[in-house]
Scaffold this active site. Sequence first.
Site, mmCIF file in Angstrom:
data_model
loop_
_atom_site.group_PDB
_atom_site.id
_atom_site.type_symbol
_atom_site.label_atom_id
_atom_site.label_comp_id
_atom_site.label_asym_id
_atom_site.label_seq_id
_atom_site.Cartn_x
_atom_site.Cartn_y
_atom_site.Cartn_z
ATOM 1 N N PRO A 284 40.701 103.899 112.230
ATOM 2 C CA PRO A 284 39.486 103.106 111.992
ATOM 3 C C PRO A 284 38.440 103.886 111.206
ATOM 4 C CG PRO A 284 39.521 103.900 114.264
ATOM 5 C CD PRO A 284 40.797 104.372 113.622
ATOM 6 N N GLY A 285 37.777 103.198 110.305
ATOM 7 C CA GLY A 285 36.687 103.814 109.551
ATOM 8 C C GLY A 285 35.409 103.029 109.807
ATOM 9 N N ARG A 286 35.283 101.913 109.090
ATOM 10 C CA ARG A 286 34.073 101.079 109.166
ATOM 11 C C ARG A 286 33.638 100.763 110.603
ATOM 12 N NH1 ARG A 286 32.838 97.470 105.059
ATOM 13 N NH2 ARG A 286 35.018 97.648 104.401
ATOM 14 N N CYS A 355 19.155 100.357 85.851
ATOM 15 C CA CYS A 355 19.204 99.478 84.682
ATOM 16 C C CYS A 355 20.518 98.729 84.571
ATOM 17 C CB CYS A 355 18.934 100.302 83.428
ATOM 18 S SG CYS A 355 17.356 101.153 83.551
HETATM 19 C C1 PLP Z 1 40.100 103.023 104.087
HETATM 20 C C2 PLP Z 1 41.276 103.269 104.952
HETATM 21 C C3 PLP Z 1 41.179 103.151 106.340
HETATM 22 C C4 PLP Z 1 39.925 102.696 107.030
HETATM 23 O O1 PLP Z 1 39.568 101.398 106.718
HETATM 24 P P1 PLP Z 1 38.311 100.731 107.466
HETATM 25 O O2 PLP Z 1 38.267 99.365 106.942
HETATM 26 O O3 PLP Z 1 37.116 101.529 107.101
HETATM 27 O O4 PLP Z 1 38.596 100.796 108.937
HETATM 28 C C5 PLP Z 1 42.279 103.477 107.100
HETATM 29 N N1 PLP Z 1 43.440 103.868 106.525
HETATM 30 C C6 PLP Z 1 43.572 103.975 105.193
HETATM 31 C C7 PLP Z 1 44.856 104.405 104.623
HETATM 32 C C8 PLP Z 1 42.501 103.679 104.359
HETATM 33 O O5 PLP Z 1 42.633 103.777 103.033
#
Ligand code: PLP
Length: 427
Positions: A284-286, A355
Site C-alpha cells: 500500500p502507498g496512498r 505559466c
Molecule cells: C504505485 C505502486 C504501489 C502503490 O500504489 P498505491 O495506489 O499508492 O497504493 C504498489 N505497488 C506498485 C508496484 C506500484 O507501482
Amino acid sequence: MSTLPGSPFLQRRADGRLYFEDCALDELAREHGTPLYVYSRSAMRAALSAYESALAGRAHLLCYAMKANSSLAVLQLFAQAGCGFDIVSGGELQRVLAAGGDPAKVVFSGVGKTPAEMGQALQAGVRCFNVESEAELDKLSQVARALDRRAPVSLRVNPDVDAKTHPYISTGLKGNKFGISHQRALDVYRHAASLPGIEVVGIDCHIGSQITEIDPYLDALERVLDLVEAVEAQGIRLHHLDLGGGLGITYTDEAPPAPDALVAALLERIDARGHGHREILLEPGRSLVGNAGVLLTEVQYLKPSEVEGKHFCIVDAAMNDLMRPAMYEAYMAIVPCAERADVPVETWDVVGPVCESGDWLGRERVLAVREGDVLAILSAGAYGMSMASNYNTRPRAAEVMVEGRSAWCIREREKIEDLFAGERLIG
Ligand SMILES: *Cc1c(COP(=O)(O)O)cnc(C)c1O
C-alpha cells in the site's frame, strides 16, 4: 466541529480554525511559510495499524510503496513500525537505508531496473525483485551471477482485470506496460527456474491505484491463485503471494473499503482455496499516507474575471508542488484554515502562478476568501511532495510533521541557489 473528507485527525474546531491533531494550521503556515506540506504522524500510524491488525496472526509483510511519499521522516516512521518498503529505483533504496529501513524487507518493483540498480539492490540484500519482463529476468540473472549471487524473484503478472480507476493509474489490464501477461507467465516461471542467477520465491501483481472496490482485487486474486497452482504443478515453489497496493482513499465522496475489510476479503478467498499457509505481502502507498497530509497555501490575489462567472483565486502553491489536479484532473478538497464571515462566499477557480493553463488546483470552489488567507488542500499526503518539481524555478515546499501539539520541520524549504548549484556557465 465539522466533518471534512479524509482524516479524523483533521478537525475544524469551535474557534473556526482548522487543526491537524492539536496544531492549528494557520499558525504552522505563519511559522514555516507557504506552500507547506503538513503531515499527521498519528494518522499515518492509524492507517498502518488498520492493515497490521487485519493481518495479525498471519505470516505477512507490509511494504510501504514509498513513491507515494518518500520523505525521510515518513520512511523513518514506517521503518520504526517494522514496515518493509516497495521501491522503484536505486534512489529509493538509498532513501530507505538513510531512514533506517531494513533492506531485507524491501521489494524492488518497476519495468526499467538498470543493471546498476540491480547490483545495488543485490549488494544491499533486498527481499525480492518483482520482475516485469523476460528481458529483465535474463539481465538480472547475469548481474547476479557476476556478483556470485542468486536474485530472489517474483514475477509481476498482469491478471488482465479492470481496476475501474483512472487510465493513467490502471496497471493490470493487458495493453499496460506493466507485468508479464497471464498467458506467458507459466513459461516465464519455467525459464526463471532454469536460470543460474535466479531463485524463484513468489508471485506478484498490482492492478492500479485509487481503487475503490473490492471486486477487482478478488478477480485478480483468483487469476493469480490459478497461476500459483499451475506453477507449483511444475515443481516450482512459490513462498509468498504479493497482492500489490492500490487501495483508494476519500478525496471527496469516494467510499473505498477500509483496509481491514479488503484484507479480510482477500484472506477469506485465499484460505478458501487452500493457500492460507503462504506469506502475504501487500504494497500500500496512498492509503497509508494520503489522508495524513495537507498542503497549505496563501492566497496571493483575487481576480474576478470580466468573462462571466470565472473568478480566479491565485495562490502561492502550484502544479509543481501538487501535480495531481493537472496530471489526472484529480479533485482535492480545498478549505480555508480560518473561517471568515466578513467577505461574501463566491465561486473561485483556485490556480497557481505557473505559466500553464493546466496549473490549477481546484475548479469552481465555493469559498469566502481574502488576500493573505491560508487555504488547506486536503488529502495531499500521497503523490504530492514526491511528485513535486522545480518547474518555473520554484523551490520545493517545506514539510512539517505533527503529533499532538508537537510539530517538527522534516524538510527545509528549498533555496533558489540549491536549484542551480550543479549548473555551469560555459567559458
Ligand atoms: C504505485 C505502486 C504501489 C502503490 O500504489 P498505491 O495506489 O499508492 O497504493 C504498489 N505497488 C506498485 C508496484 C506500484 O507501482
